[in-house]
Structure formats: structure tokens, C-alpha cells
Design a protein around this motif. Structure first.
Motif, mmCIF file in Angstrom:
data_model
loop_
_atom_site.group_PDB
_atom_site.id
_atom_site.type_symbol
_atom_site.label_atom_id
_atom_site.label_comp_id
_atom_site.label_asym_id
_atom_site.label_seq_id
_atom_site.Cartn_x
_atom_site.Cartn_y
_atom_site.Cartn_z
ATOM 1 N N THR A 121 -10.617 -5.349 17.846
ATOM 2 C CA THR A 121 -11.750 -4.997 16.995
ATOM 3 C C THR A 121 -12.252 -6.170 16.169
ATOM 4 O OG1 THR A 121 -10.237 -4.257 15.253
ATOM 5 C CG2 THR A 121 -11.034 -2.582 16.817
ATOM 6 N N ALA A 122 -11.475 -7.264 16.097
ATOM 7 C CA ALA A 122 -11.899 -8.430 15.313
ATOM 8 C C ALA A 122 -12.766 -9.375 16.118
ATOM 9 C CB ALA A 122 -10.682 -9.171 14.771
ATOM 10 N N CYS A 123 -12.427 -9.605 17.398
ATOM 11 C CA CYS A 123 -13.213 -10.550 18.205
ATOM 12 C C CYS A 123 -13.897 -9.901 19.397
ATOM 13 C CB CYS A 123 -12.334 -11.715 18.675
ATOM 14 S SG CYS A 123 -11.122 -11.281 19.941
ATOM 15 N N GLY A 124 -13.550 -8.658 19.727
ATOM 16 C CA GLY A 124 -14.232 -7.957 20.809
ATOM 17 C C GLY A 124 -13.754 -8.289 22.196
ATOM 18 N N THR A 125 -12.608 -8.958 22.322
ATOM 19 C CA THR A 125 -12.087 -9.342 23.626
ATOM 20 C C THR A 125 -11.322 -8.192 24.259
ATOM 21 O OG1 THR A 125 -11.883 -11.641 22.926
ATOM 22 C CG2 THR A 125 -10.603 -10.978 24.852
ATOM 23 N N GLN A 126 -11.570 -7.989 25.551
ATOM 24 C CA GLN A 126 -10.888 -6.935 26.306
ATOM 25 C C GLN A 126 -9.622 -7.474 26.969
ATOM 26 O OE1 GLN A 126 -12.582 -5.575 30.118
ATOM 27 N NE2 GLN A 126 -12.531 -3.501 29.292
ATOM 28 N N PHE A 127 -8.561 -6.686 26.898
ATOM 29 C CA PHE A 127 -7.299 -6.995 27.554
ATOM 30 C C PHE A 127 -7.039 -5.953 28.649
ATOM 31 C CE2 PHE A 127 -7.071 -9.016 23.481
ATOM 32 C CZ PHE A 127 -6.258 -10.137 23.630
ATOM 33 N N PRO A 128 -6.520 -6.364 29.805
ATOM 34 C CA PRO A 128 -6.335 -5.430 30.930
ATOM 35 C C PRO A 128 -5.069 -4.589 30.809
ATOM 36 C CG PRO A 128 -5.691 -7.619 31.602
ATOM 37 C CD PRO A 128 -6.226 -7.752 30.209
ATOM 38 N N THR A 129 -4.989 -3.801 29.733
ATOM 39 C CA THR A 129 -3.859 -2.900 29.543
ATOM 40 C C THR A 129 -4.294 -1.750 28.643
ATOM 41 O OG1 THR A 129 -1.568 -2.708 28.789
ATOM 42 C CG2 THR A 129 -2.994 -4.194 27.557
ATOM 43 N N THR A 130 -3.639 -0.626 28.790
ATOM 44 C CA THR A 130 -3.831 0.514 27.887
ATOM 45 C C THR A 130 -2.624 0.708 26.984
ATOM 46 O OG1 THR A 130 -2.877 2.069 29.494
ATOM 47 C CG2 THR A 130 -5.267 1.685 29.613
ATOM 48 N N ASP A 131 -1.637 -0.134 27.128
ATOM 49 C CA ASP A 131 -0.346 0.032 26.468
ATOM 50 C C ASP A 131 -0.341 -0.646 25.094
ATOM 51 O OD1 ASP A 131 2.283 0.218 25.671
ATOM 52 O OD2 ASP A 131 3.127 -0.462 27.579
ATOM 53 N N ARG A 132 -0.394 0.145 24.041
ATOM 54 C CA ARG A 132 -0.412 -0.403 22.692
ATOM 55 C C ARG A 132 0.955 -0.929 22.259
ATOM 56 N NH1 ARG A 132 -5.188 1.134 19.735
ATOM 57 N NH2 ARG A 132 -6.540 2.419 21.057
ATOM 58 N N GLN A 133 1.990 -0.590 22.989
ATOM 59 C CA GLN A 133 3.296 -1.170 22.711
ATOM 60 C C GLN A 133 3.420 -2.544 23.358
ATOM 61 O OE1 GLN A 133 5.565 0.161 20.564
ATOM 62 N NE2 GLN A 133 3.841 1.576 20.206
ATOM 63 N N GLU A 134 2.723 -2.736 24.486
ATOM 64 C CA GLU A 134 2.722 -4.044 25.141
ATOM 65 C C GLU A 134 1.842 -5.026 24.390
ATOM 66 O OE1 GLU A 134 1.363 -6.107 29.385
ATOM 67 O OE2 GLU A 134 0.729 -4.064 28.891
ATOM 68 N N LEU A 135 0.677 -4.559 23.931
ATOM 69 C CA LEU A 135 -0.295 -5.425 23.270
ATOM 70 C C LEU A 135 -0.356 -5.063 21.790
ATOM 71 C CD1 LEU A 135 -2.472 -7.638 23.709
ATOM 72 C CD2 LEU A 135 -4.133 -5.781 23.936
ATOM 73 N N LYS A 136 0.229 -5.876 20.957
ATOM 74 C CA LYS A 136 0.285 -5.597 19.527
ATOM 75 C C LYS A 136 -0.566 -6.565 18.707
ATOM 76 C CE LYS A 136 4.894 -3.556 19.830
ATOM 77 N NZ LYS A 136 6.296 -3.618 19.350
ATOM 78 N N THR A 137 -0.895 -7.728 19.286
ATOM 79 C CA THR A 137 -1.729 -8.710 18.587
ATOM 80 C C THR A 137 -2.692 -9.341 19.580
ATOM 81 O OG1 THR A 137 -0.198 -10.543 18.974
ATOM 82 C CG2 THR A 137 0.106 -9.263 16.952
ATOM 83 N N CYS A 138 -3.738 -9.961 19.055
ATOM 84 C CA CYS A 138 -4.717 -10.695 19.861
ATOM 85 C C CYS A 138 -4.473 -12.187 19.662
ATOM 86 C CB CYS A 138 -6.128 -10.323 19.436
ATOM 87 S SG CYS A 138 -7.416 -11.357 20.169
#
Length: 316
Positions: A20-37
Motif C-alpha cells: 500500500t506504500a509503493c503500489g508494487t504487486q507481489f506474486p503471492t497471496t500468502d501474508r505469512q510469506e510476504l510480511k514486508t516490501c
């Protein structure tokens, strides 16, 4: 966390996480896998006081829309921005050339209305993105329009996805071609903010994004005073700043500005168009070039480099 998406599939990617800070998309739906940008953990960006958070395209499509604003007096250029604001809030600019449309920079939100609007205007033949803070959902866009997206080779490490549509540019000066024919769009790798930061030039309009940061005094008007009498712009006013980190206010060094100017000075431009709406300066070719050079020299002088050789540079 790489993916290769040759086909546009909004149902598959609509739940992928977006910073939500830079608008970059990451190819995952897992919020445990992706915790920071990792882009926002770099000093050139930031995580806001509210902390790291993620959204999705599905959520944005429900709450936001893209708005279209043609350049005043020149409908070959159309600004596109998202309302309410998403992440950094930059605009993309659609450039209409005789050989096809080129999108300068990119937005996070892509939806059916946006795709249909661009198709009614002739579709997209290419996307060019100025620097990593605007990489956003560029793979989605490239897949939706089946077109190449041009990124600087020096900044490849900041991509979160891989795609056959990505073209990593090694050249410093690129004549952007569409189906082997020049589009007339010149892509210039000035560097500075990022090693590969681009500007784009078409019909003497210079699209600068954050490579040159438009300042309030650059947008100010001194043509007349309060009673309508003609006046001249006061001396010592800059029009641009040149920053390594914009949010952390870390300026570029004098030698880097000199190197950037050595590329840009070869080209004529009569206007500049910054990262956001209403960041347009329209003048004459010599005045615009003087404003860029003088802004560089003002920054160097007030950084304490009063003897730097670049302060002797002039616009021919």
C-alpha cells in the motif's frame, strides 16, 4: 518470488498482494510469506507511520477508478491517475504516436474500464517505466495489452516478477521502435534517483517522473504582479531538484548532476511533465533547458561546491 505470466488472467492475480506504500504487486497471496516490501525498506522509499500493509487488485477494483486528463492544448498526451489515491499517487501518461500508443510510467490499478478505454484509443504498443517506484503492476498491464514493457537493466533487481514481456534496456539513449519503426519517443537513461532512471522525450515534451523533481518555485508564476503589471522571474529560483532519496531528502552529488546534464543537453525540449498531475512547466526550448541547468547549478552551489567546474556550464 518470480513468476512468468504470458496471459492476462485477472481472476488468478486479483488476490496477489500489493504494497500500500509503493503500489508494487507481489506474486503471492500468502501474508505469512510476504510480511514486508523490500522496495519500501530501501532508503529511497519508506514505510509509513502506520506500518507495512498490503492490499490486492480485487480490493482496489472495488473502491478506486482511473481518471483521464488530456494535456491542455495537446490531446496526443493523456494523464491517467487513480482516485482515491493509491500508494505514491503518480500518474501514467498515454502518448499517442502515428505508429501506436506508448504508456509512460504505470499505475497499480488496472481494470476492465481502463483496458477498454485504452483499446478505444488504439491499444498499447509499448510501456516505458521511469524507475522502480512505479513498477506497480506492470506485468499485468503488459499481459493485458500483449506489449513489451521497457525497464532499465541496471534496476532489474527491483522487479518482483519476471515476464517474457519485460525488455531490460542497456542503452543510455533509446529510440523506441514499434514493429521495427521509430515511434518518435526517445528514452534517455539519466540515472541519479536510481542508476537506470529514465526520462522520455516526444515532440519536445520531456516526461521526467522523479528523475527531475519539479519544485513549487518551478511551477510558480511571476508574469505579473498583484495589480497586473508585467514583471520578471526573480533570480536564484530553481525549477527542479535532483534527489537520490526524495522522501528522505538526500540530494544527488555534483558529479552525478554533471553526468546527467551531459546526456540531456543534446536534446531540445520546451516543456517538462513531472510525476503528478499539475506538475507541468511549459516554456520555450532555451528557457526550459536553462531552467534545468540553473536548477542543477543552484543545488551544487548551496551544497557548498562553489568552485565546481560545472557551475561554468551554459546553454548554448
Amino acid at each position: 518470488m518470480a513468476s512468468s505470466e504470458p496471459v492476462y488472467d485477472p481472476k488468478k492475480t486479483g488476490s496477489w498482494l500489493i504494497c500500500t506504500a509503493c503500489g508494487t504487486q507481489f506474486p503471492t497471496t500468502d501474508r505469512q510469506e510476504l510480511k514486508t516490501c523490500f522496495i519500501c525498506d530501501d532508503p529511497r522509499q519508506f514505510t509509513p507511520p502506520t506500518g507495512q500493509a498490503f492490499t490486492t487488485l480485487d480490493e482496489l477494483r472495488s473502491n478506486n477508478k482511473n481518471v483521464w486528463t488530456p494535456f491542455e492544448g495537446d490531446e496526443r498526451f493523456i494523464s491517467i491517475n487513480t482516485e482515491p489515491k493509491v500508494a505514491i499517487g503518480q500518474r501514467a501518461i498515454l502518448i499517442k504516436t502515428p505508429n501506436g500508443n506508448v504508456l509512460w510510467d504505470c499505475l497499480t490499478l488496472i481494470d476492465d474500464d481502463t483496458i477498454n478505454k485504452i483499446k478505444t484509443l488504439g491499444g498499447l504498443k509499448a510501456i516505458v517505466i521511469s524507475h522502480p517506484h512505479y513498477y506497480s503492476t506492470h506485468v499485468e498491464w503488459a499481459c493485458a495489452f500483449n506489449c513489451p514493457v521497457y525497464l532499465a537493466a541496471e534496476d532489474k533487481q527491483w522487479t518482483t516478477q519476471s515476464s517474457t514481456h519485460q525488455v531490460f534496456v542497456d542503452e543510455t539513449e533509446l529510440d523506441l521502435k514499434i514493429n521495427g519503426i521509430s515511434s518518435g519517443v526517445q528514452v534517455l537513461k539519466l540515472g541519479g534517483h536510481f542508476p537506470g532512471s529514465f526520462v522520455a522525450l516526444y515532440e519536445k515534451r520531456l516526461l521526467i517522473a522523479d528523475t527531475l523533481v519539479t519544485t513549487p518555485s518551478g511551477l510558480g508564476s511571476w508574469d505579473t504582479d498583484a495589480v497586473g503589471a508585467a514583471r520578471t522571474r526573480p533570480a536564484g529560483m530553481n525549477s527542479f531538484s535532483f534527489m537520490w532519496s526524495i522522501p528522505n531528502m538526500i540530494p544527488l552529488a555534483p558529479d552525478e548532476l554533471q553526468r546527467m546534464w551531459s546526456i540531456l543537453k543534446k536534446y531540445d525540449f520546451s516543456s517538462t511533465h513531472g510525476a503528478f498531475l499539475k506538475m507541468d512547466i511549459v516554456k520555450t526550448v532555451p528557457e526550459m533547458k536553462r531552467r534545468v541547468l540553473e536548477s542543477m547549478q543552484i543545488q551544487i552551489r548551496y551544497m557548498g561546491y562553489g568552485d565546481h567546474v560545472f557551475l561554468k556550464e551554459i546553454v548554448a
